[in-house]
Design an enzyme around this catalytic site. Sequence first.
Site, short mmCIF file in Angstrom:
data_model
loop_
_atom_site.label_atom_id
_atom_site.label_comp_id
_atom_site.label_asym_id
_atom_site.label_seq_id
_atom_site.Cartn_x
_atom_site.Cartn_y
_atom_site.Cartn_z
N ARG B 19 0.84 -1.19 0.00
CA ARG B 19 0.00 0.00 0.00
C ARG B 19 0.87 1.24 0.00
O ARG B 19 1.96 1.24 0.54
CB ARG B 19 -0.85 0.08 1.26
N THR B 20 0.36 2.34 -0.54
CA THR B 20 1.07 3.61 -0.40
C THR B 20 0.79 4.12 0.99
O THR B 20 -0.34 4.48 1.32
CB THR B 20 0.51 4.65 -1.40
#
Lengths: 262, 242
Positions: B19-20
């Site tokens: 995930r960012t």
Amino acid sequence: MSNSAIDVPSRGGFSFDLCRRNDMLAKKGVNLPSFRKTGTTIVGLIFQDGVILGADTRATEGPIVCDKNCEKIHYMAPNIYCCGAGTAADTEAVTDMVSSQLQLHRYHTGRESRVVTALTLLKKHLFNYQGYVQAALVLGGVDCTGPHLHTIYPHGSTDTLPFATMGSGSLAAMAMFESKYKEGLTKDEGIQLVVDAICSGIFNDLGSGSNVDVCVITKGHKEYLRNHLLPNPRTFVNAKGYSFPKKTALSCINREFRNLNF
Amino acid sequence: MESIQAKQGLVGPNDPIQRTQLPYVTGTSVVALKYKDGILMAADMGGSYGSTIRYKSVERIKPIGKHSLLGASGEISDFQELLRNLDELILYDNMWDDGNSLGPKELHSYLTRVMYNRRNKFDPLWNSLVLGGVKNGQKYLGMVSMIGVNFEDSHVATGFGNHLARPILRDEWHENLSYEDGVKLLEKCMRVLLYRDRSAVNKLQIAKITEEGTTISQPYALKTFWGFTAFQNPTAGAEGSW
């Protein structure tokens, strides 16, 4: 030699003993009561004859406005004024204290106070308390060496600037200054620019609001323009006023006068 | 589960989902306003890697389709991903070949949905987007943030621009600005950002979109003024202080 510990005289300055206890309490969820902060826009600029200081007039206690028309431009000396942002008690106390010290110094030397004197006194005090005295100040005045404008941060660092802004609305006010300031402004241009910057803070920052105070200081003369502009008037006021029927005034059951003999 | 992980690309079947969570290469503010003939948008060309200004020729404003301009601040890689998605969208739209094309309102709506749905999956595209365009004489300027907040206004700014540029725009913007006045106003905002935003670089592009089409200017630099007397000798009158 007695067995009891030798009493070391207190060395002054802030005692950090309770800070660890406060941290421990904060971790357990017990928070400090909130301060009355002046979440503010304060500005100052140097124009051709001297210094102009400006401030908004809203004081907040968290999300509530507790004072709609407070005074943020504090007197330091007849030729020096100081705007304060941060915790209201801290700015009041620190400016009052330095103002008294300047007065005593004037009596002692017989001369007009200099802005750098006020600057050094404030800076020393704030640094001594390592940022715990949360006062961010814009100090301006005109003395025998010319007009001066300084900003003082809560930890004790200072800047000397041609134009300065502090407080939560400082970015909005600085946007106005950076785009419109030039050297050698006249008094009216300077007041207009200060008013523009404070209004920018009032209308774009939630922590600032209500009215604009301005203070113009020139050599030998000062003008404290309290509520120079009122851009937030109360819009809906009942024209008929409010009438209270006479009976509501004093509805007491029994009236009796007795002499209290001590 | 496996198909979602496979779509993330270059991820093995047993690797944890990526995930960012932190942006790495970021762009700073974008400022845009409506003027008489359309929309003007300005952004500098800096890509910062933390506190280093790593890339100085990042184009953060791109034309999308025939009618819109997209400017982005925040993570550059997420912006590039978005451009890929939008490319696909525009391509499918062109393939219909029905004389109609996606306008700025539709693109704004699409971007809002994309951003909001990504944030609901706790995997946001770390950008603040500015979308402006003209279609059938109607000017449109809107903004979408990384959590999906979207709104439409006559002038918008992202990041630091919100604090520094919007007060100026609220004070000085008016309907029917001419092109020169619009550019002057945008340059005023970009100059203040250059002075006061640490991640700004003095190399910017101004993009214009009207009914006729899009033009993105060549990169240029703004003039700055540092000659105040107080800067020359700040300790005059108090030698030894600062």
